[in-house]
Write a protein that holds these residues in place. Structure first.
Motif, PDB file in Angstrom:
ATOM      1  N   THR A 221       0.804  -1.219   0.000  1.00 54.99           N
ATOM      2  CA  THR A 221       0.000   0.000   0.000  1.00 54.99           C
ATOM      3  C   THR A 221       0.837   1.270   0.000  1.00 54.99           C
ATOM      4  N   THR A 227      -4.351   3.123   6.891  1.00 55.53           N
ATOM      5  CA  THR A 227      -5.430   4.043   7.258  1.00 55.53           C
ATOM      6  C   THR A 227      -4.947   5.147   8.189  1.00 55.53           C
ATOM      7  N   HIS A 229      -4.206   4.719  11.180  1.00 57.23           N
ATOM      8  CA  HIS A 229      -4.691   4.435  12.524  1.00 57.23           C
ATOM      9  C   HIS A 229      -4.182   3.066  12.986  1.00 57.23           C
ATOM     10  N   ASP A 232      -8.734   0.131  13.690  1.00 58.65           N
ATOM     11  CA  ASP A 232      -9.858   0.524  12.849  1.00 58.65           C
ATOM     12  C   ASP A 232     -11.074  -0.308  13.217  1.00 58.65           C
ATOM     13  N   SER A 233     -12.248   0.259  13.005  1.00 58.27           N
ATOM     14  CA  SER A 233     -13.500  -0.439  13.288  1.00 58.27           C
ATOM     15  C   SER A 233     -14.138  -0.901  11.984  1.00 58.27           C
ATOM     16  N   LEU A 234     -14.598  -2.146  11.988  1.00 53.95           N
ATOM     17  CA  LEU A 234     -15.320  -2.697  10.846  1.00 53.95           C
ATOM     18  C   LEU A 234     -16.753  -2.987  11.269  1.00 53.95           C
ATOM     19  N   LEU A 243      -4.726  -2.798  10.883  1.00 54.73           N
ATOM     20  CA  LEU A 243      -4.367  -2.988   9.479  1.00 54.73           C
ATOM     21  C   LEU A 243      -2.933  -2.515   9.290  1.00 54.73           C
ATOM     22  N   ARG A 285     -13.292  -6.733   4.154  1.00 54.36           N
ATOM     23  CA  ARG A 285     -13.560  -5.357   4.604  1.00 54.36           C
ATOM     24  C   ARG A 285     -12.263  -4.648   4.988  1.00 54.36           C
ATOM     25  N   GLY A 286     -11.352  -5.397   5.582  1.00 53.10           N
ATOM     26  CA  GLY A 286     -10.047  -4.821   5.880  1.00 53.10           C
ATOM     27  C   GLY A 286      -9.294  -4.463   4.615  1.00 53.10           C
ATOM     28  N   VAL A 288     -10.542  -3.516   1.753  1.00 57.73           N
ATOM     29  CA  VAL A 288     -11.111  -2.289   1.199  1.00 57.73           C
ATOM     30  C   VAL A 288     -10.548  -1.070   1.918  1.00 57.73           C
ATOM     31  N   LYS A 289     -10.474  -1.148   3.245  1.00 61.24           N
ATOM     32  CA  LYS A 289      -9.928  -0.014   3.998  1.00 61.24           C
ATOM     33  C   LYS A 289      -8.456   0.225   3.685  1.00 61.24           C
ATOM     34  N   MET A 290      -7.750  -0.844   3.312  1.00 60.82           N
ATOM     35  CA  MET A 290      -6.331  -0.715   2.971  1.00 60.82           C
ATOM     36  C   MET A 290      -6.123  -0.302   1.524  1.00 60.82           C
TER      37      MET A 290
END
Length: 412
Positions: A221, A227, A229, A232-234, A243, A285-286, A288-290
């Motif tokens: 990435t 992110t 952070h 992170d919250s999913l 992450l 979902r992780g 996508v956030k990454m």
């Protein structure tokens, strides 16, 4: 109708003639574009807790779009019904369905001290997926030895003390540099069978291979914390994750949080449950956030973390326990890129790994150590990470072993 013995003899090459035909062929750039040998020269090696097929890049087509068909044939994929890859060299699990393509680095890379370049390939088992998105930490440990054996290592003359050599490799998947240090003979032949060390998941002792991932942060990435952070919250399910992208991007999650709504203890004992679908949802979902493709199973990995809780954990000064998945399968040994990422994460304040390791060391009243002792299903491994005061990861280190298994040709 059966052929006579004489006809069969005339129709077959002798072993010596076959070898001469196979290995005396010239692989110029022009010939690579027009033909690929079948069978193909290859070496079968163990690196850490993985095994894979190693191929000289010059023996493959220059057009990389032609590689997938070759790799699927080598591994015996797809095997949608049985998942055993009996038609190829794969072993039915992701740690045994791997290929490394190794070649000479470019002149620009050589000017940076890089001595060998390689591309890691994760081959699907039940399907036709070919993944080039990540690296394999275990097989990376044997790249330098293979390059020396094959004579494709640039400037292999520098040794540490006359008995060990450090080879600098460049991984094209992650655009990262990995140094491996291992014993060699006076003729600079890798010596892999010294009784120096052992690693969890592999029987017996072997030569120590020290791996040093240089600047491993942001392998996929571009950022250590994609992110920005540490937590992170999913949603769906509602969970907290860390992450982290070092050597390979990984989604870390606490076991006790999962256990609040999943039969996790059964799953970790390999009792069939519905857990994998939930974990895959969290992993996607992780991803996508990454900023990664959620449908690429090889990246990111997902790892379940817990505090040491057995008497053996405490006796061995274990800092953290991990159960890791790769390609949707629970591993019997932690993938080494996940182990290295975990070692880095444990040095980042506020991550799940940092919290667990800090609490573990506080409970046993031990001081800070540069090494993080990780318990995984096959045993323990010590991982080191060096961070600068500004949080930049300068390196991540781990000890591995390797072994030559076979050299010859492979049909595809």
């Amino acid at each position: 109708m059966f052929a006579s013995a004489g006809n069969r003899a005339n129709a077959m090459l002798s072993a010596a003639s076959f070898r001469k035909l196979l290995f005396s062929r010239s692989f110029s750039s022009s010939s690579r574009t027009s033909e690929t040998l079948n069978p193909l020269p290859a070496t079968f090696l163990r690196g850490g807790t993985s095994k894979g097929i190693f191929i000289n890049r010059d023996h493959l087509p220059s057009d990389r779009s032609a590689w997938d068909r070759i790799f699927l044939g080598i591994m015996g994929s797809p095997d949608p019904v049985h998942g055993r890859q009996l038609n190829g060299m794969g072993g039915g699990v992701s740690s045994l369905s791997k290929i490394c393509v190794v070649g000479t680095p470019s002149l620009a890379q050589q000017s940076q001290g890089i001595q060998v370049e390689y591309t890691f390939v994760q081959v699907g088992i039940r399907d036709t997926s070919i993944d080039y998105s990540g690296n394999c930490g275990n097989l990376s440990s044997i790249i330098g030895a293979y390059a020396l054996d094959e004579g494709i290592c640039c400037d292999p003359t520098t040794t540490l003390d006359g008995s060990r050599i450090t080879i600098r490799s460049f991984n094209t998947n992650t655009q990262k540099i990995i140094d491996t240090t291992f014993p060699v003979s006076n003729a600079l032949v890798p010596v892999l069978d010294l009784p120096e060390t052992s690693i969890a998941g592999v029987p017996g002792d072997a030569s120590q291979i020290v791996m040093d991932f240089v600047n491993p942060g942001g392998a996929r990435t571009g950022k250590l914390l994609p992110t920005d952070h540490p937590i992170d919250s999913l949603t769906s399910p509602n969970v907290s994750v860390s992450l982290v992208d070092a050597t390979n991007p990984t989604v870390f999650i606490r076991a006790d949080e999962l256990s609040s709504f999943l039969p996790l203890s059964d799953y970790l004992k390999h009792i069939p449950t519905e857990v994998p679908q939930v974990l895959e949802s969290i992993r996607q979902r992780g991803a996508v956030k990454m900023g990664l493709d959620p449908l690429a199973q090889a990246q990111p990995k997902i790892a379940i973390l817990s505090a040491p809780n057995t008497s053996d954990d405490h006796a061995q000064s274990v800092d953290i326990v991990v159960h890791a998945l790769s390609m949707g399968v629970l591993h019997k040994a932690v993938p080494m890129t996940v182990g290295l990422c975990l070692g880095v994460a444990a040095n980042i304040p506020g991550t799940i790994a940092w919290d667990i390791v800090s609490e573990s060391r506080q409970n046993r009243q031990s001081g800070d150590s540069k090494l993080v002792r990780i318990r995984h299903p096959s045993g323990t491994v010590d991982v080191g990470a060096e961070l600068s005061p500004d949080g930049h990861v300068k390196s991540a280190k781990v000890v591995r072993t390797g072994r030559r298994l076979m050299k010859g040709v492979v049909w595809w």
